[in-house]
Design a protein around this motif. Structure first.
Motif, PDB file in Angstrom:
ATOM      1  N   LYS A   1       0.821  -1.219   0.000  1.00  0.00           N
ATOM      2  CA  LYS A   1       0.000   0.000   0.000  1.00  0.00           C
ATOM      3  C   LYS A   1       0.855   1.270   0.000  1.00  0.00           C
ATOM      4  N   GLY A   2       2.170   1.110  -0.116  1.00  0.00           N
ATOM      5  CA  GLY A   2       3.046   2.271  -0.093  1.00  0.00           C
ATOM      6  C   GLY A   2       3.272   2.827   1.290  1.00  0.00           C
TER       7      GLY A   2
ATOM      8  N   ARG B   1       2.086 -25.228  26.963  1.00  0.00           N
ATOM      9  CA  ARG B   1       1.510 -25.390  25.630  1.00  0.00           C
ATOM     10  C   ARG B   1       0.692 -24.157  25.312  1.00  0.00           C
ATOM     11  N   ARG B   2       1.224 -23.331  24.441  1.00  0.00           N
ATOM     12  CA  ARG B   2       0.599 -22.046  24.179  1.00  0.00           C
ATOM     13  C   ARG B   2       0.550 -21.758  22.687  1.00  0.00           C
ATOM     14  N   ILE B   3      -0.347 -20.858  22.332  1.00  0.00           N
ATOM     15  CA  ILE B   3      -0.349 -20.293  20.995  1.00  0.00           C
ATOM     16  C   ILE B   3      -0.123 -18.794  21.145  1.00  0.00           C
ATOM     17  N   PHE B   4       0.329 -18.181  20.060  1.00  0.00           N
ATOM     18  CA  PHE B   4       0.686 -16.770  20.126  1.00  0.00           C
ATOM     19  C   PHE B   4      -0.034 -15.984  19.038  1.00  0.00           C
ATOM     20  N   GLU B   5      -0.533 -14.810  19.423  1.00  0.00           N
ATOM     21  CA  GLU B   5      -1.141 -13.887  18.474  1.00  0.00           C
ATOM     22  C   GLU B   5      -0.313 -12.606  18.452  1.00  0.00           C
ATOM     23  N   VAL B   6      -0.053 -12.107  17.252  1.00  0.00           N
ATOM     24  CA  VAL B   6       0.806 -10.942  17.092  1.00  0.00           C
ATOM     25  C   VAL B   6      -0.043  -9.722  16.734  1.00  0.00           C
ATOM     26  N   GLU B   7       0.209  -8.625  17.428  1.00  0.00           N
ATOM     27  CA  GLU B   7      -0.456  -7.357  17.155  1.00  0.00           C
ATOM     28  C   GLU B   7       0.609  -6.286  16.938  1.00  0.00           C
ATOM     29  N   PHE B   8       0.189  -5.153  16.381  1.00  0.00           N
ATOM     30  CA  PHE B   8       1.120  -4.068  16.104  1.00  0.00           C
ATOM     31  C   PHE B   8       0.538  -2.762  16.637  1.00  0.00           C
ATOM     32  N   THR B   9       1.347  -2.016  17.362  1.00  0.00           N
ATOM     33  CA  THR B   9       0.913  -0.763  17.967  1.00  0.00           C
ATOM     34  C   THR B   9       1.449   0.412  17.154  1.00  0.00           C
ATOM     35  N   GLY B  10       0.902   1.583  17.418  1.00  0.00           N
ATOM     36  CA  GLY B  10       1.416   2.796  16.787  1.00  0.00           C
ATOM     37  C   GLY B  10       0.811   3.036  15.418  1.00  0.00           C
ATOM     38  N   ASP B  11       1.074   4.206  14.885  1.00  0.00           N
ATOM     39  CA  ASP B  11       0.552   4.602  13.580  1.00  0.00           C
ATOM     40  C   ASP B  11       1.485   4.117  12.482  1.00  0.00           C
ATOM     41  N   MET B  12       0.884   3.764  11.335  1.00  0.00           N
ATOM     42  CA  MET B  12       1.673   3.405  10.181  1.00  0.00           C
ATOM     43  C   MET B  12       2.049   4.686   9.427  1.00  0.00           C
ATOM     44  N   ASN B  13       3.123   4.608   8.671  1.00  0.00           N
ATOM     45  CA  ASN B  13       3.644   5.777   7.979  1.00  0.00           C
ATOM     46  C   ASN B  13       3.374   5.677   6.485  1.00  0.00           C
ATOM     47  N   PHE B  14       2.792   6.730   5.911  1.00  0.00           N
ATOM     48  CA  PHE B  14       2.633   6.777   4.469  1.00  0.00           C
ATOM     49  C   PHE B  14       3.964   7.162   3.854  1.00  0.00           C
ATOM     50  N   GLY B  15       4.323   6.446   2.785  1.00  0.00           N
ATOM     51  CA  GLY B  15       5.673   6.533   2.278  1.00  0.00           C
ATOM     52  C   GLY B  15       6.067   7.838   1.633  1.00  0.00           C
ATOM     53  N   GLY B  16       5.478   8.137   0.463  1.00  0.00           N
ATOM     54  CA  GLY B  16       5.928   9.300  -0.280  1.00  0.00           C
ATOM     55  C   GLY B  16       7.393   9.167  -0.637  1.00  0.00           C
ATOM     56  N   ASP B  17       8.114  10.267  -0.515  1.00  0.00           N
ATOM     57  CA  ASP B  17       9.538  10.253  -0.858  1.00  0.00           C
ATOM     58  C   ASP B  17      10.354   9.410   0.108  1.00  0.00           C
ATOM     59  N   ASN B  18       9.813   9.119   1.286  1.00  0.00           N
ATOM     60  CA  ASN B  18      10.552   8.363   2.300  1.00  0.00           C
ATOM     61  C   ASN B  18      10.258   6.859   2.250  1.00  0.00           C
TER      62      ASN B  18
END
Length: 322
Positions: A66-67, A90-107
């Protein structure tokens, strides 16, 4: 909060772990090992490694497509640990992500490279305790400096990142099976060019005499017996035009035939069983084949030799973790 997986009670633990806290959990399965006559050797990464890293790879691919980019992958990961049944180990793991994502542009290109470098750092952290001499080929080739150059040179936005998303380090059995068949499809587009480039004979990817690993039962005179392992029948009847070990047929043809025709020689066999057997015999096959394909067919070479670029080939019929 409780739920059920396959009829077993799953106790949800609300505390979300950072990546490094997860690594310190007792009983985390980072390696898949196999016992061979009392000697343990490492086939590849374990269930818990894949359970955490595959969502991370999927997260990065979705963002990059998505850029966007994460920009601080290590700090953004949170892992929820869930106990299955009454066994705290005996466990299972779920992964989450915190914080804002960054829109790319020139970076975007800078952010993308940072994300993939952060992913490599996480892999190195998770595998640091494994002595280099015991590391599986999937890990050694993923970390090989020349492979990193293939990924990071040129236009990483369009090509190199997919060599990480689809890397065999993160495969499960279904992914390995898909790669065997997709590589066979690629080879059929130009058999001569494929065989000329993918020799599996270099220092990094040698699989010379691979067929000696196939189970074969001999009598007292060294002659193969009538009763043979089904995987040996696949080799004898489909992989070698002369039905003899004096030849050196392609392991790529063999793996495709073994996963496609296994029931010809073992009617009750299950696909998962065959994949597990092949993995124990050839744990190095997928990473070495993948490495050779990336080495030889990236960039314009894919279109020149096969009429299709390598990224399109990898993305067509996506792997299970995409």
């Amino acid at each position: 909060m409780n739920g059920r997986i396959n009829g077993e009670v799953v106790a949800h633990i609300d505390r979300r772990l950072t990546f490094y806290q997860w690594l310190l959990q007792v009983g985390v399965i980072l390696w898949d090992t196999h016992d061979n006559n009392g000697e343990q050797y490492c086939l590849g990464v374990g269930d818990d490694f894949r359970a955490v890293f595959r969502p991370i790879v999927k997260h990065l691919q979705k963002l990059h497509d998505k850029g966007q980019f994460n920009g601080n992958l290590i700090a953004s990961i949170r892992i929820r640990s869930q106990i299955v049944g009454n066994n705290p180990e005996r466990r299972i793991f779920e992964v989450e992500f915190t914080g804002d994502m960054n829109f790319g542009g020139d970076n975007f290109e800078i952010g993308l490279r940072r994300d993939l470098q952060d992913l490599e750092h996480l892999v190195r952290s998770a595998t640091a305790a494994m002595p280099e001499g015991n590391r599986p080929d999937s890990l050694k080739l993923y970390l090989l400096p020349v492979f990193r150059r293939y990924v990071f040179q040129g236009n990483i936005r369009e090509e190199g990142r997919y060599f990480i998303y689809f890397n065999p380090l993160f495969y499960d059995g279904a992914d390995r099976n898909r790669l065997y068949h997709k590589v066979w499809e690629l080879r059929r587009r130009s058999d001569a060019e494929f065989q000329r480039h993918v020799t599996l004979a270099s220092q990094e990817t040698s699989m010379i005499h691979w067929y000696h690993r196939i189970p074969c039962y001999f009598d007292a005179y060294g002659i193969p017996t009538l009763y043979q392992h089904p995987l040996w029948h696949v080799y004898r009847n489909r992989s070698s035009p002369h039905s003899t070990y004096a030849t050196t047929p392609s392991i790529i043809r063999y793996l495709r035939n073994a996963t496609h025709h296994y029931q010809d020689y073992s009617v009750g066999a299950l696909s998962s069983q065959v994949n597990d057997q092949l993995y124990r015999l050839f744990p190095d096959a997928c990473p070495k084949i993948f490495f050779e394909i990336v080495k030889n067919f990236r960039g314009e070479n894919g279109r020149r030799y096969f009429g299709i670029d390598l990224v399109t080939f990898l993305k067509d019929g996506p792997f299970g973790f995409t």
